[in-house]
Design a protein around this motif. Structure first.
Motif, short mmCIF file in Angstrom:
data_model
loop_
_atom_site.label_atom_id
_atom_site.label_comp_id
_atom_site.label_asym_id
_atom_site.label_seq_id
_atom_site.Cartn_x
_atom_site.Cartn_y
_atom_site.Cartn_z
N ARG A 89 0.86 -1.37 0.00
CA ARG A 89 0.01 0.05 -0.05
C ARG A 89 0.77 1.18 -0.12
O ARG A 89 2.03 1.38 0.60
N ASP A 90 0.29 2.23 -0.72
CA ASP A 90 0.93 3.66 -0.69
C ASP A 90 -0.12 4.57 -0.28
O ASP A 90 -0.97 4.57 -1.06
N ASP A 91 -0.11 5.21 0.58
CA ASP A 91 -1.07 6.22 1.08
C ASP A 91 -1.34 7.42 0.32
O ASP A 91 -2.17 8.36 0.44
N LEU A 92 -0.32 7.77 -0.54
CA LEU A 92 -0.51 9.07 -1.26
C LEU A 92 -1.84 9.09 -2.25
O LEU A 92 -1.90 7.95 -2.85
N ALA A 93 -2.50 10.06 -2.38
CA ALA A 93 -3.83 10.00 -3.18
C ALA A 93 -3.56 9.66 -4.78
O ALA A 93 -2.44 10.25 -5.14
N GLN A 94 -4.23 8.88 -5.37
CA GLN A 94 -4.21 8.64 -6.84
C GLN A 94 -3.72 10.22 -7.44
O GLN A 94 -2.86 10.00 -8.45
N ILE A 95 -4.63 11.18 -7.20
CA ILE A 95 -4.27 12.32 -7.97
C ILE A 95 -2.95 12.78 -7.48
O ILE A 95 -2.18 13.50 -8.70
N GLN A 96 -2.26 12.65 -6.60
CA GLN A 96 -0.97 13.13 -6.34
C GLN A 96 -0.02 12.40 -6.98
O GLN A 96 1.17 12.84 -7.57
N ARG A 97 -0.38 10.93 -7.00
CA ARG A 97 0.65 10.14 -7.82
C ARG A 97 0.38 10.35 -9.14
O ARG A 97 1.82 10.34 -9.65
N SER A 98 -0.51 10.45 -9.78
CA SER A 98 -0.76 10.69 -11.32
C SER A 98 0.31 12.08 -11.61
O SER A 98 0.87 12.20 -12.48
N GLU A 99 0.07 13.16 -10.74
CA GLU A 99 0.90 14.37 -10.71
C GLU A 99 2.26 14.10 -10.65
O GLU A 99 3.11 14.65 -11.39
N PHE A 100 2.70 13.36 -9.68
CA PHE A 100 4.04 12.89 -9.61
C PHE A 100 4.46 12.17 -10.90
O PHE A 100 5.70 12.73 -11.34
N LEU A 101 3.93 11.38 -11.44
CA LEU A 101 4.21 10.40 -12.77
C LEU A 101 4.32 11.43 -13.88
O LEU A 101 5.27 11.29 -14.40
N ARG A 102 3.41 12.51 -13.79
CA ARG A 102 3.68 13.29 -14.77
C ARG A 102 4.87 14.04 -14.91
O ARG A 102 5.52 14.16 -15.89
N ASP A 103 5.34 14.47 -13.58
CA ASP A 103 6.81 15.20 -13.63
C ASP A 103 7.96 13.94 -13.64
O ASP A 103 8.85 14.41 -14.45
N PHE A 104 7.46 12.92 -13.18
CA PHE A 104 8.76 11.91 -13.59
C PHE A 104 8.98 11.59 -14.99
O PHE A 104 9.86 11.20 -15.32
N MET A 105 7.88 11.81 -15.53
CA MET A 105 7.95 11.41 -17.26
C MET A 105 9.02 12.38 -17.82
O MET A 105 9.65 11.90 -19.12
N ASP A 106 9.31 13.27 -17.28
CA ASP A 106 10.52 14.13 -17.90
C ASP A 106 11.72 13.48 -18.08
O ASP A 106 12.39 13.69 -19.16
#
Length: 175
Positions: A89-106
Motif C-alpha cells: 500500500r501507498d497512502d498518497l492519493a491517486q491524483i497526487q501520484r498521477s501528478e508526480f508521474l507526470r513530472d517523472f515522465m520528464d
C-alpha cells in the motif's frame, strides 16, 4: 498486458502482477534504465504494454527465443516507492501520484524514450452532469479507437496491491 517495472540500484525488471519476470522487452528495460540511471530512489512503475495487436503481443511474451517485441510500448498510469509496494500500500492519493508521474515522465522525455508513455488522466466529478458528459465523451473516443474501455479511479484513493473498487474499468460494448 499489465506490467510492473521495478527500478532498483540501476537495475530494471519487468514483472506480471503475480511476479513472473518478462524477458522479451529488453528495449523497454533499457529505456527505463537509461532514463533513471542517476536515481537513488527505488520505484515501481505500473502500466500496460501494448503492441500492434493483442495476439502479436501474446506471441512475443511467451517466446523462448527470437522474440521481436520492438514495437511494444509501455503505457504508464501509476508510480509508487518500492518500499510502499512491498508493504502492499501507498497512502498518497491517486491524483497526487498521477501528478508526480507526470513530472517523472520528464526523465523519459529527456532520455528520448520513445517506447515509454504516460496514459493521460482527467479529474472529473461524476456526481455532476458535466462530469458524466466528460465520461461519456471519453467512452465514445475509446470506442472509436477500438479500445476495451475506460478506467475510472477514485482521485483520493491510495495505491493498493490488490483488486479494489477504487479502480473500475468501464468496458465498452460493441455490436
Amino acid at each position: 498486458m499489465r506490467v510492473l517495472a521495478v527500478i532498483r540500484n540501476g537495475n530494471v525488471t519487468l514483472h506480471s502482477r503475480n511476479g513472473k519476470v518478462f524477458e522479451n522487452f529488453a528495449h523497454i528495460e533499457n529505456q527505463i534504465r537509461a532514463a533513471t540511471k542517476d536515481l537513488d530512489e527505488t520505484w515501481v512503475l505500473d502500466g500496460e504494454i501494448t503492441s500492434s495487436t493483442f495476439q502479436d503481443l501474446m506471441k512475443q511474451v511467451h517466446r523462448k527465443r527470437d522474440a521481436d517485441a520492438t514495437d511494444a510500448v509501455y503505457n504508464l498510469f501509476d508510480i509508487v516507492p518500492l518500499r510502499s509496494f512491498q508493504n502492499g500500500r501507498d497512502d498518497l492519493a491517486q491524483i497526487q501520484r498521477s501528478e508526480f508521474l507526470r513530472d517523472f515522465m520528464d526523465l523519459f522525455r529527456s532520455a528520448g524514450c520513445d517506447n515509454i508513455r504516460m496514459l493521460d488522466f482527467k479529474a472529473v466529478d461524476l456526481d455532476t452532469e458535466e462530469g458524466m458528459e466528460v465520461l461519456n465523451t471519453m467512452r465514445s473516443q475509446a470506442k472509436d479507437m477500438g479500445l476495451e474501455g475506460v478506467m475510472v479511479k477514485d482521485a483520493d484513493a491510495p495505491y493498493e496491491c490488490k483488486r479494489t473498487t477504487a479502480w473500475l474499468k468501464l468496458c465498452l460494448l460493441y455490436t
